[in-house]
Design a protein around this motif. Structure first.
Motif, PDB file in Angstrom:
ATOM      1  N   VAL A 209       0.860  -5.218  -3.179  1.00 47.28           N
ATOM      2  CA  VAL A 209       1.921  -6.193  -2.925  1.00 47.28           C
ATOM      3  C   VAL A 209       1.404  -7.610  -3.126  1.00 47.28           C
ATOM      4  O   VAL A 209       2.066  -8.450  -3.737  1.00 47.28           O
ATOM      5  CB  VAL A 209       2.475  -6.001  -1.493  1.00 47.28           C
ATOM      6  CG1 VAL A 209       3.334  -7.178  -1.091  1.00 47.28           C
ATOM      7  CG2 VAL A 209       3.270  -4.712  -1.414  1.00 47.28           C
ATOM      8  N   LEU A 210       0.172  -7.876  -2.624  1.00 45.43           N
ATOM      9  CA  LEU A 210      -0.424  -9.196  -2.823  1.00 45.43           C
ATOM     10  C   LEU A 210      -0.558  -9.509  -4.310  1.00 45.43           C
ATOM     11  O   LEU A 210      -0.416 -10.653  -4.721  1.00 45.43           O
ATOM     12  CB  LEU A 210      -1.816  -9.237  -2.195  1.00 45.43           C
ATOM     13  CG  LEU A 210      -1.927  -9.624  -0.732  1.00 45.43           C
ATOM     14  CD1 LEU A 210      -3.369  -9.511  -0.277  1.00 45.43           C
ATOM     15  CD2 LEU A 210      -1.442 -11.048  -0.548  1.00 45.43           C
ATOM     16  N   GLY A 211      -0.829  -8.486  -5.098  1.00 48.33           N
ATOM     17  CA  GLY A 211      -1.023  -8.683  -6.531  1.00 48.33           C
ATOM     18  C   GLY A 211       0.272  -8.739  -7.309  1.00 48.33           C
ATOM     19  O   GLY A 211       0.266  -8.735  -8.530  1.00 48.33           O
TER      20      GLY A 211
ATOM     21  N   ILE B 204      10.438  -1.233   4.389  1.00 45.46           N
ATOM     22  CA  ILE B 204       9.250  -0.389   4.442  1.00 45.46           C
ATOM     23  C   ILE B 204       7.988  -1.237   4.556  1.00 45.46           C
ATOM     24  O   ILE B 204       7.088  -0.945   5.337  1.00 45.46           O
ATOM     25  CB  ILE B 204       9.203   0.560   3.218  1.00 45.46           C
ATOM     26  CG1 ILE B 204       7.943   1.379   3.223  1.00 45.46           C
ATOM     27  CG2 ILE B 204       9.362  -0.160   1.926  1.00 45.46           C
ATOM     28  CD1 ILE B 204       7.944   2.454   2.166  1.00 45.46           C
ATOM     29  N   ILE B 205       7.928  -2.347   3.839  1.00 44.15           N
ATOM     30  CA  ILE B 205       6.757  -3.225   3.921  1.00 44.15           C
ATOM     31  C   ILE B 205       6.760  -3.983   5.232  1.00 44.15           C
ATOM     32  O   ILE B 205       5.752  -4.110   5.916  1.00 44.15           O
ATOM     33  CB  ILE B 205       6.739  -4.245   2.768  1.00 44.15           C
ATOM     34  CG1 ILE B 205       6.770  -3.532   1.429  1.00 44.15           C
ATOM     35  CG2 ILE B 205       5.524  -5.128   2.860  1.00 44.15           C
ATOM     36  CD1 ILE B 205       6.512  -4.456   0.283  1.00 44.15           C
TER      37      ILE B 205
ATOM     38  N   LEU C 242       0.322 -10.308   8.708  1.00 44.43           N
ATOM     39  CA  LEU C 242       0.946 -11.587   8.346  1.00 44.43           C
ATOM     40  C   LEU C 242       0.872 -11.831   6.843  1.00 44.43           C
ATOM     41  O   LEU C 242       1.827 -12.302   6.223  1.00 44.43           O
ATOM     42  CB  LEU C 242       0.248 -12.727   9.096  1.00 44.43           C
ATOM     43  CG  LEU C 242       0.447 -12.719  10.612  1.00 44.43           C
ATOM     44  CD1 LEU C 242      -0.412 -13.791  11.267  1.00 44.43           C
ATOM     45  CD2 LEU C 242       1.915 -12.941  10.955  1.00 44.43           C
ATOM     46  N   ILE C 243      -0.295 -11.486   6.272  1.00 46.23           N
ATOM     47  CA  ILE C 243      -0.483 -11.757   4.848  1.00 46.23           C
ATOM     48  C   ILE C 243       0.480 -10.929   3.993  1.00 46.23           C
ATOM     49  O   ILE C 243       1.072 -11.425   3.032  1.00 46.23           O
ATOM     50  CB  ILE C 243      -1.940 -11.437   4.440  1.00 46.23           C
ATOM     51  CG1 ILE C 243      -2.857 -12.495   5.030  1.00 46.23           C
ATOM     52  CG2 ILE C 243      -2.083 -11.417   2.924  1.00 46.23           C
ATOM     53  CD1 ILE C 243      -4.300 -12.060   5.060  1.00 46.23           C
ATOM     54  N   ILE C 244       0.657  -9.664   4.363  1.00 50.13           N
ATOM     55  CA  ILE C 244       1.552  -8.812   3.585  1.00 50.13           C
ATOM     56  C   ILE C 244       2.961  -9.390   3.592  1.00 50.13           C
ATOM     57  O   ILE C 244       3.615  -9.533   2.557  1.00 50.13           O
ATOM     58  CB  ILE C 244       1.575  -7.381   4.148  1.00 50.13           C
ATOM     59  CG1 ILE C 244       0.195  -6.755   4.018  1.00 50.13           C
ATOM     60  CG2 ILE C 244       2.604  -6.542   3.419  1.00 50.13           C
ATOM     61  CD1 ILE C 244       0.081  -5.434   4.727  1.00 50.13           C
TER      62      ILE C 244
END
Lengths: 502, 314, 318
Positions: free
Chosen positions: C254-256, B121-122, C300-302
């Motif tokens: 997600v980053l956190g 999903i991500i 890209l970051i995710i």
């Protein structure tokens, strides 16, 4: 203790079935204040179902649960909690990210102005922890604890609620000897404080030293409900299995040693370190030791399911280890996991789909799956293993023993030459156990190498040509046929020297 | 009662019956709704959803989800005119190149999921964002027109009075149904979707099948992108966006479990038709954009509550 | 409060910083870079402007993290932001005035969030599908409330929230304090418990379904208020202004370090994640990247944010 008091909790002729399989058939049980009541029975006898009915997690198909002699209307977990029933189940109810104290108080936090009163929580949680000998800081996240310690948190969580009835479902299975000792003391103390205790365990000596009364379940029926005083272990076993334990195992056979199938030196995988091991066709090699000493990692590493390394390795005549499950299958390895529900079978799929899964693509016609040939193969497998009924049914509808047979049978079309079996008789009824033992001997006689990891020591004693005992990831003893006894295996697992055992 | 019970347990059939009911009622009450021309139009629109949903069905059966299918369609629709060389009058080279690109994008989704351990999903959401930005940088913000002969024929041509897109959908349907039910890989997808651990220990490679399934999803999204380009004769940013929800909805309406491991493309087909029919009804009702959007969302939720019972989490 | 109280509570809070060192370091480095590129941030006005750009993202990230901690997800964040914005822009200039507008936006967010939670928790449809379908419904409502950009936010209110005063920062502090208090209630911790181990939480007496409903409702509230702020920032409403926030909210969470399967992560991590995202967008702007490059970078970051910890863990195990 006498039983002229009225029971705190009483179940009357409870019946419950799943997917059309009756699991409990008219079971009654009474829990009395101050009495430690043992519930015995093989896996699959219906113990877990009975616990779930007593704790309100399941609703019975027939029968009822009485609290203090009064019939309960809508009996759900909330009502059970309100009645003072606390259950410590094998599946833990903890949250990894929350602290020990927050886990212990979950669902029953002390509040002040609507907020959790951390001061009161700390005091009450510390009290509960002291009872079970937990010394870890209360702010530690439960995710940082080892499995045995988490089990103790789970018990502390039950005690925190000051229960009148405490149900312990195999509480010692993941505990160290010391922790188990603490628990025994605790159970005695709670009984003296008039808590009614239901104690489920597979360890008969534990039951006999701790419990006053026993109910034995076999195939969903109560076969005994009596005081434990003056009952010996042998007769308990007989009540559980319905036959003399001596008949269970077929006589040992020794096969002529065949070609070398596995040879590894300096093998490491997961927690396994420095294992030198070789085995030949026709052998049954046992893997024993206390729970969680790297035995499973040993099998998974050989099977290519977890990363493994070795100084030197040869499997089925080829150098090197299997780097993936696919590669292992190609080398003739097959693995039957201990947890058949989570790892062994695709529960929601049909028996047929499970039986064909490893050999999908073997029966092909014009580039398509040959459904006719597959059906024949499935039918012959079902017949060979005596799996009755429609193979289109979901595997989850089968009993534990039949599920295990499916988990084993699905490998046969691949004609594996090395079978890695992880506790294949766990939770299997006595008849199927015997069938599996005969199958294992048959495999070895056909020239397969059978590696049998078992938590059931008598199995290792009766079936194996050789037993490796693991401790802390290393092989601490290798016992040859004549020297394999329960005492030797357990002694080696506990770190006793050879001389002490002899 | 027994018949009804059986019906409730057969979502593809239930969906099919719903489709017929909706069509019959609509054609009786709305002028022109049941005509052959209108039916053909509905089937053409359903073909696009059906083909994206082919990839989506496979991904969902394996326990994943592809939120980048719409973005891949957009990439296809915008890039294809740029990649069709003038010297090729058939336009087939452009199609092959763009399908290769679409498949590669899908493969990258699979690589992220399988090798980097990013949940599908991500991974696919991130891919959709990434592509969105990349497209604007590469192609600018404006719409592109298509001259590729093959694409226009696929979008608008007919064979014996049947739209080319519908024929293409039929081919895709047969191929996907065969793949799921008659090829070993289909059985492995289903096993992985229902219990990845057990499937892996039975010798089914999670990595390989994740790569394959997402590559296939990318491929089918590419095919759908070509179709929508041929139908519209224009590609623009956002052209594929609505198809993310509709493809997932078609799959779930068809009785495939959103949790994976259970379902069939045979249900997705009526699911796609049902979606298009109800959307067409909404259009006929002549409401504002806001109301159309509300009705669309509500209808999908409602249909899921009726026929998506199998998709429920417990 | 006695020393004992603060002991356990503070100790528990301290433990929750575990595993966040990398994120804190990244925040620090980005802040340093930002100050280097744009020293103006150190003035009151510069700081105010920066926190105003960050604030709505921080709110939606909190809203998303709240659901993710509970094992859910929302794909309807963007439309809900839009709805909050158009409600504010159409009500505040009218008879209801500013307080009425705030109440209206808050009620809309709470109610729609609760409705989604109801469907997810009690009708047992998966969150991802419910919120995806709801995104159309909520987006549609926003279009009906205000079909094209317009409406008005009273200028004094815009100045108060998005002028040269650090109101946004103060509001953020307020929200975080409220979250801390919420986490001291049984429902607050229930969100963690029900996300990590729903069966266990149910057996322990947590009403898993009610907690889920609560999470959706609060998440809707935060999101609609983020929309209100966005409207104040721009001075008017726009029915599609919220679109990018769906993805950004997931990216921030997600980053956190907030996990996807429930029960893993912290709000402080999520806040840092949104800050990192916000700083990065600004830094890219200063370095002269075109606005759309944001999307490329974000994608890209995710992936990196999820993949790198995975790869590191695998590498450590091997």
């Amino acid at each position: 203790m006498t039983s002229d008091r009225s029971p705190v909790v009483e179940a009357r002729v409870l019946s419950k079935g799943f997917f059309g399989n009756p699991v409990l058939k008219g079971v009654s049980i009474s829990l009395l204040a101050g009495r430690v009541h043992a519930l015995l029975g093989e896996n699959g006898a219906g113990k877990s179902t009975l616990i779930n009915l007593l704790s309100g997690a399941l609703v019975p198909d027939a029968g009822e649960v009485l609290i203090d002699g009064k019939s309960t209307g809508r009996y759900d977990p909330k009502a059970a909690r309100a009645a003072g029933i606390a259950v410590v189940q094998q599946e833990l109810s903890l949250t990894a990210e929350l602290s020990i104290a927050e886990n212990i108080g979950l669902g029953a936090y002390p509040l002040r102005l609507g907020l959790i009163d951390y001061k009161a929580l700390r005091e009450r949680a510390a009290e509960a922890c002291a009872l079970v000998g937990l010394t870890e800081p209360l702010d530690m996240p439960v995710g940082d604890l080892a499995l045995g310690r988490r089990q103790m948190v789970e018990i502390a969580k039950a005690l925190y609620r000051k229960p009148r009835v405490l149900i312990l479902d195999e509480p010692t299975s993941s505990l160290s000897a010391h922790e188990a000792g603490v628990l025994s003391g605790l159970v005695r103390r709670l009984a003296s404080e008039r808590v009614a205790i239901l104690y489920i365990s597979h360890r008969l000596d534990e039951v006999r030293s701790l419990c006053d009364h026993v109910t034995i379940l076999k195939d969903g029926i109560v076969t005994a409900d009596q005081s434990l005083s003056g009952v010996d272990g042998q007769s308990l076993v007989r009540l559980m299995v319905g036959r003399d334990p001596g008949d269970l195992f077929p006589p040992h056979q020794t096969n002529k040693a065949g070609a070398r199938r596995i040879a590894v030196e300096g093998f490491a995988a997961g927690m396994v370190r420095d294992v030198n091991f070789s085995a030949n066709a026709g052998e049954i090699v046992g893997i024993g030791g206390l729970v969680g000493q790297g035995q499973e990692d040993f099998l998974l590493g050989l099977y290519g399911a977890i990363p493994a390394s070795a100084g030197e390795a040869e499997i089925s005549g080829r150098p090197g280890l299997a780097t993936s499950v696919g590669a292992a299958n190609a080398l003739g390895l097959a693995y039957v996991p201990a947890d058949r529900k989570k790892e062994g079978l695709v529960l929601t799929h049909s028996i047929a789909a499970n039986l064909i899964l490893p050999s999908l693509g073997q029966k092909m016609k014009n580039g398509m799956r040959d459904r006719g040939a597959e059906r024949n193969l499935i039918a012959s497998l079902a017949k060979r293993l005596d799996i009755k009924g429609d193979t289109g049914r979901a595997v989850q509808a089968l009993s534990g023993g039949n599920q295990q047979k499916v988990a084993l049978a699905k490998w046969l079309p691949k004609t594996p030459s090395i079978l890695l079996l992880n506790d294949p008789t766990r939770g299997v009824d006595i008849e199927t156990k015997r069938e599996i033992y005969l199958m294992l001997q048959g495999f070895a006689a056909e020239g397969k190498l059978v590696i049998l990891l078992s938590s059931d020591t008598p199995e290792l004693v009766h079936l194996c040509d050789r037993v490796l005992v693991f401790s802390e990831g290393r092989v601490v003893r290798s016992l040859e046929r004549g020297a394999i006894t329960e005492e030797a295996i357990v002694g080696a697992a506990m770190g006793l020297e050879r001389s002490e055992v002899a | 009662m027994n018949v009804l019970g059986k019906l409730m347990r057969n979502p593809p059939l239930l969906t099919l019956i719903l489709v017929v009911a909706v069509l019959v009622i609509a054609s009786l009450t709305l002028r022109g709704f049941g005509s052959y021309g209108h039916l053909r139009y509905i089937m053409e629109l359903a073909a696009v959803i059906g083909i994206v949903a082919a990839g989506q069905t496979l991904v969902i059966l394996m326990g994943g989800i592809d939120l980048s299918a719409g973005a891949i369609m957009t990439v296809t629709a915008i890039m294809l005119p740029l990649l069709s060389p003038a010297f090729d009058p058939t336009g087939l080279i452009g199609i092959v190149v763009i399908l290769a690109i679409a498949t590669l994008i899908g493969f990258l989704n699979g690589a992220g999921a399988a090798w980097l351990g990013v949940p599908p999903i991500i991974m696919t959401l991130a891919m959709a964002t990434f592509l969105q930005g990349l497209l604007v940088i590469v192609a600018g913000g404006s719409a592109v027109s298509v001259t590729n002969a093959a694409v226009i024929w696929l979008g608008q041509g007919r064979l014996f009075g049947i739209s080319a897109s519908v024929i293409l959908w039929a081919v895709v349907s047969v191929a996907v149904i065969v793949l799921i039910h008659r090829m070993p890989i289909g059985g492995r997808f289903l096993a992985l979707g229902a219990n990845p651990v057990a499937a892996q220990l039975s010798g089914v490679s999670v990595t390989r099948h994740t790569l394959i399934v997402f590559a296939l999803s990318g491929f089918f999204a590419g095919v759908a992108g070509i179709l929508i380009l041929g139908m519209n004769r224009q590609g623009y940013v956002g052209i594929g966006e609505p198809y993310v929800l509709t493809s997932i909805a078609a799959v779930v309406l068809g009785g495939t479990s959103i949790l994976g491991g259970r379902g069939t493309y045979a249900g997705t087909i009526p699911g796609a038709i049902l979606l298009v029919t109800t959307t067409a009804l909404i259009t006929v009702v002549n409401a504002s954009a806001g109301w159309r959007s509300i009705m669309f969302g509500t209808l999908i939720l409602g249909l899921l509550l009726i026929s998506g019972r199998e998709a429920r989490s417990r | 409060m006695s020393a004992l109280t603060s002991n356990l509570y503070i100790a528990v809070q301290g433990r929750r910083n575990r595993g966040l060192a990398g994120i804190y370091l990244l925040v620090f480095l980005l802040v340093a870079l930002y100050i280097f590129l744009s020293p103006g941030i150190l003035s009151v006005a510069g700081f105010s402007k920066f926190t105003q750009n960050w604030f709505p993202l921080a709110l939606v990230t909190l809203a998303q993290a709240l659901l993710m901690l509970n094992g859910g997800i929302s794909l309807a964040i963007g439309p809900m932001v839009s709805l909050g914005a158009v409600i504010a822009a159409t009500t505040m200039g009218g008879a209801l005035g500013v307080p009425g507008g705030i109440v209206a936006a808050a009620i809309a967010g709470l109610a729609l969030g609760a409705l989604m939670g109801l469907v997810v928790a009690y009708l047992r449809l998966p969150a991802i599908i419910v919120t995806l379908a709801s995104s159309f419904i909520i987006g549609g409502i926003a279009l009906i409330v205000l079909p094209r950009p317009g409406g008005i936010i009273p200028p004094w209110f815009s100045d108060l929230l998005a002028g040269n005063v650090p109101t946004a920062f103060l509001l953020l502090v307020l929200v975080l304090v409220a979250w801390k208090i919420f986490l001291m209630t049984p429902t607050g911790l229930g969100i963690y418990a029900a996300g990590d181990n729903p069966v266990g939480a149910y057996r322990s007496g947590v009403s898993v379904d009610r907690v889920k409903l609560m999470a959706f409702a609060l998440s809707g509230l935060l999101t609609a208020l983020a929309g209100l702020f966005v409207a104040a920032q721009t001075g008017s409403g726009d029915p599609v202004i919220g679109t990018p926030f769906t993805l950004n909210s997931i990216a921030g969470a997600v980053l956190g370090g907030v996990g996807f399967l429930g029960g893993k992560g912290t709000m402080r991590g999520a806040i840092c994640g949104s800050l990192i995202l916000s700083l990065m967008i600004n830094v890219m702007f200063f370095m002269g990247f075109p606005p759309v490059a944001q999307y490329v970078a974000q994608g890209l970051i995710i992936v990196g944010a999820v993949a790198i910890p995975n790869l590191v863990a695998r590498w450590r195990r091997a």
